[in-house]
Write an enzyme that holds these catalytic residues in place. Sequence first.
Site, PDB file in Angstrom:
ATOM      1  N   ARG A   1      41.593  33.643  18.212  1.00  0.00           N
ATOM      2  CA  ARG A   1      42.165  32.331  18.508  1.00  0.00           C
ATOM      3  C   ARG A   1      42.101  31.456  17.259  1.00  0.00           C
ATOM      4  O   ARG A   1      41.043  31.347  16.635  1.00  0.00           O
ATOM      5  CB  ARG A   1      41.368  31.607  19.595  1.00  0.00           C
ATOM      6  CG  ARG A   1      41.353  32.304  20.933  1.00  0.00           C
ATOM      7  CD  ARG A   1      40.401  31.532  21.851  1.00  0.00           C
ATOM      8  NE  ARG A   1      40.077  32.289  23.042  1.00  0.00           N
ATOM      9  CZ  ARG A   1      38.956  32.108  23.755  1.00  0.00           C
ATOM     10  NH1 ARG A   1      38.074  31.202  23.367  1.00  0.00           N
ATOM     11  NH2 ARG A   1      38.740  32.820  24.827  1.00  0.00           N
TER      12      ARG A   1
ATOM     13  N   HIS B   1      35.627  33.975  18.861  1.00  0.00           N
ATOM     14  CA  HIS B   1      37.074  34.245  18.919  1.00  0.00           C
ATOM     15  C   HIS B   1      37.788  33.700  17.675  1.00  0.00           C
ATOM     16  O   HIS B   1      38.809  34.235  17.258  1.00  0.00           O
ATOM     17  CB  HIS B   1      37.685  33.608  20.169  1.00  0.00           C
ATOM     18  CG  HIS B   1      37.369  34.326  21.439  1.00  0.00           C
ATOM     19  ND1 HIS B   1      38.033  35.463  21.847  1.00  0.00           N
ATOM     20  CD2 HIS B   1      36.443  34.074  22.402  1.00  0.00           C
ATOM     21  CE1 HIS B   1      37.543  35.872  23.017  1.00  0.00           C
ATOM     22  NE2 HIS B   1      36.567  35.050  23.377  1.00  0.00           N
TER      23      HIS B   1
ATOM     24  N   ASP C   1      37.887  39.160  25.065  1.00  0.00           N
ATOM     25  CA  ASP C   1      37.647  39.021  26.499  1.00  0.00           C
ATOM     26  C   ASP C   1      38.302  40.219  27.160  1.00  0.00           C
ATOM     27  O   ASP C   1      39.491  40.471  26.964  1.00  0.00           O
ATOM     28  CB  ASP C   1      38.241  37.710  27.023  1.00  0.00           C
ATOM     29  CG  ASP C   1      37.492  36.504  26.499  1.00  0.00           C
ATOM     30  OD1 ASP C   1      36.366  36.678  26.000  1.00  0.00           O
ATOM     31  OD2 ASP C   1      38.043  35.383  26.594  1.00  0.00           O
TER      32      ASP C   1
ATOM     33  N   TYR D   1      27.478  34.507  34.436  1.00  0.00           N
ATOM     34  CA  TYR D   1      27.429  33.505  33.366  1.00  0.00           C
ATOM     35  C   TYR D   1      28.612  32.558  33.610  1.00  0.00           C
ATOM     36  O   TYR D   1      29.701  33.025  33.950  1.00  0.00           O
ATOM     37  CB  TYR D   1      27.550  34.182  31.998  1.00  0.00           C
ATOM     38  CG  TYR D   1      27.378  33.235  30.832  1.00  0.00           C
ATOM     39  CD1 TYR D   1      26.109  32.863  30.401  1.00  0.00           C
ATOM     40  CD2 TYR D   1      28.496  32.701  30.180  1.00  0.00           C
ATOM     41  CE1 TYR D   1      25.949  31.980  29.337  1.00  0.00           C
ATOM     42  CE2 TYR D   1      28.342  31.824  29.117  1.00  0.00           C
ATOM     43  CZ  TYR D   1      27.066  31.463  28.709  1.00  0.00           C
ATOM     44  OH  TYR D   1      26.912  30.594  27.658  1.00  0.00           O
TER      45      TYR D   1
ATOM     46  N   HIS E   1      32.623  33.233  33.486  1.00  0.00           N
ATOM     47  CA  HIS E   1      32.820  34.625  33.074  1.00  0.00           C
ATOM     48  C   HIS E   1      32.803  35.595  34.249  1.00  0.00           C
ATOM     49  O   HIS E   1      32.354  36.731  34.129  1.00  0.00           O
ATOM     50  CB  HIS E   1      31.779  35.036  32.022  1.00  0.00           C
ATOM     51  CG  HIS E   1      32.061  34.444  30.677  1.00  0.00           C
ATOM     52  ND1 HIS E   1      31.908  33.114  30.406  1.00  0.00           N
ATOM     53  CD2 HIS E   1      32.521  35.001  29.528  1.00  0.00           C
ATOM     54  CE1 HIS E   1      32.239  32.872  29.143  1.00  0.00           C
ATOM     55  NE2 HIS E   1      32.615  33.998  28.597  1.00  0.00           N
TER      56      HIS E   1
ATOM     57  N   ASP F   1      35.594  36.535  35.759  1.00  0.00           N
ATOM     58  CA  ASP F   1      36.849  37.304  35.814  1.00  0.00           C
ATOM     59  C   ASP F   1      37.120  38.094  34.532  1.00  0.00           C
ATOM     60  O   ASP F   1      38.193  38.650  34.345  1.00  0.00           O
ATOM     61  CB  ASP F   1      38.032  36.376  36.125  1.00  0.00           C
ATOM     62  CG  ASP F   1      38.223  35.302  35.055  1.00  0.00           C
ATOM     63  OD1 ASP F   1      37.368  35.196  34.142  1.00  0.00           O
ATOM     64  OD2 ASP F   1      39.226  34.571  35.140  1.00  0.00           O
ATOM     65  N   HIS F   2      36.139  38.113  33.631  1.00  0.00           N
ATOM     66  CA  HIS F   2      36.272  38.936  32.420  1.00  0.00           C
ATOM     67  C   HIS F   2      34.887  39.112  31.802  1.00  0.00           C
ATOM     68  O   HIS F   2      33.941  38.433  32.190  1.00  0.00           O
ATOM     69  CB  HIS F   2      37.221  38.285  31.405  1.00  0.00           C
ATOM     70  CG  HIS F   2      36.674  37.029  30.769  1.00  0.00           C
ATOM     71  ND1 HIS F   2      36.705  35.797  31.389  1.00  0.00           N
ATOM     72  CD2 HIS F   2      36.069  36.828  29.574  1.00  0.00           C
ATOM     73  CE1 HIS F   2      36.156  34.886  30.599  1.00  0.00           C
ATOM     74  NE2 HIS F   2      35.745  35.488  29.475  1.00  0.00           N
TER      75      HIS F   2
ATOM     76  N   HIS G   1      33.139  38.872  28.090  1.00  0.00           N
ATOM     77  CA  HIS G   1      33.309  38.496  26.680  1.00  0.00           C
ATOM     78  C   HIS G   1      32.372  39.372  25.850  1.00  0.00           C
ATOM     79  O   HIS G   1      31.183  39.457  26.142  1.00  0.00           O
ATOM     80  CB  HIS G   1      32.964  37.010  26.502  1.00  0.00           C
ATOM     81  CG  HIS G   1      32.777  36.602  25.072  1.00  0.00           C
ATOM     82  ND1 HIS G   1      33.722  35.894  24.368  1.00  0.00           N
ATOM     83  CD2 HIS G   1      31.748  36.819  24.215  1.00  0.00           C
ATOM     84  CE1 HIS G   1      33.281  35.690  23.134  1.00  0.00           C
ATOM     85  NE2 HIS G   1      32.084  36.246  23.008  1.00  0.00           N
TER      86      HIS G   1
END
Length: 257
Positions: A173, A189, A196, A224, A227, A229-230, A232
């Site tokens: 990013r 990132h 992710d 956490y 987090h 749905d993914h 990191h």
Amino acid sequence: MRVNTLKRAAIAFALALPGAAIAAVVAAPAAYADGCYTWNRTLAQGRSGDDVRQLQIRVAGWAGNRNIVENDGRYGPKTAAAVKRFQQAYGLRADGVAGPQTYAKLYQLQDNDCTPAHFSYNELDNGCGGSGWSGGPLSAAQTKQNALRTMWKLEALRKSLGDKPLNVSSGYRSRACNNQVGGASDSQHLYGNAADVTSRTSSLCQVARGARNNGFSGIYGPGYPDHDDHVHVDSRRENNRDNSSNTTSWSAPDCGI
Ligand SMILES: [Zn+2]
């Protein structure tokens, strides 16, 4: 990977020789030109050079639990252990020495742009739709180099999970992108060091638990905040350009991490 005429010629040549002569041919890593990078000598503990550094990028994901493989161009015990795990994972003779069989597997795995078989620069530069690796704290070239190592770690994680596909929902990013998505101010990132990850075939907890063995010093997953749905994963320990200390930071309470 590129199966070129040189390689075909070498195979045909080897097949035409009696056993003893084949051993001599196999011992010499030559007569092959990979589209990305070609190793020209066998590497073992005590060696150093750019060819070691290139190898370290590709075995970074086989660091073992809570370990990392430093990208310093020096073939020490950690590099040897990572090469051994790589060899074991791919069914090669596991001696921790990088020779023709190890290189052949790496050539098979790497694309001409040096990315591993199942990940691409496009996929990692997708934080907000692709920014060409610019707009972050590092040069575009440094960022891209970090992203390459991230991808080789992801390839190892994918292999460790039984060759089950992993999807990267957010990779590099730019600062603008990181602000837009509400990322942490000094997010990994920004450096090309993070991904992710989601999966349709492995649970997020399987991904988070597995990542502990694949050189990821930053892991955040289910339980956490934000987090669920993914997962990191990042390489914060290897990042000397950020504001955080080079220590491991894992948290996925719902997965026992
Ligand atoms: Zn993230």
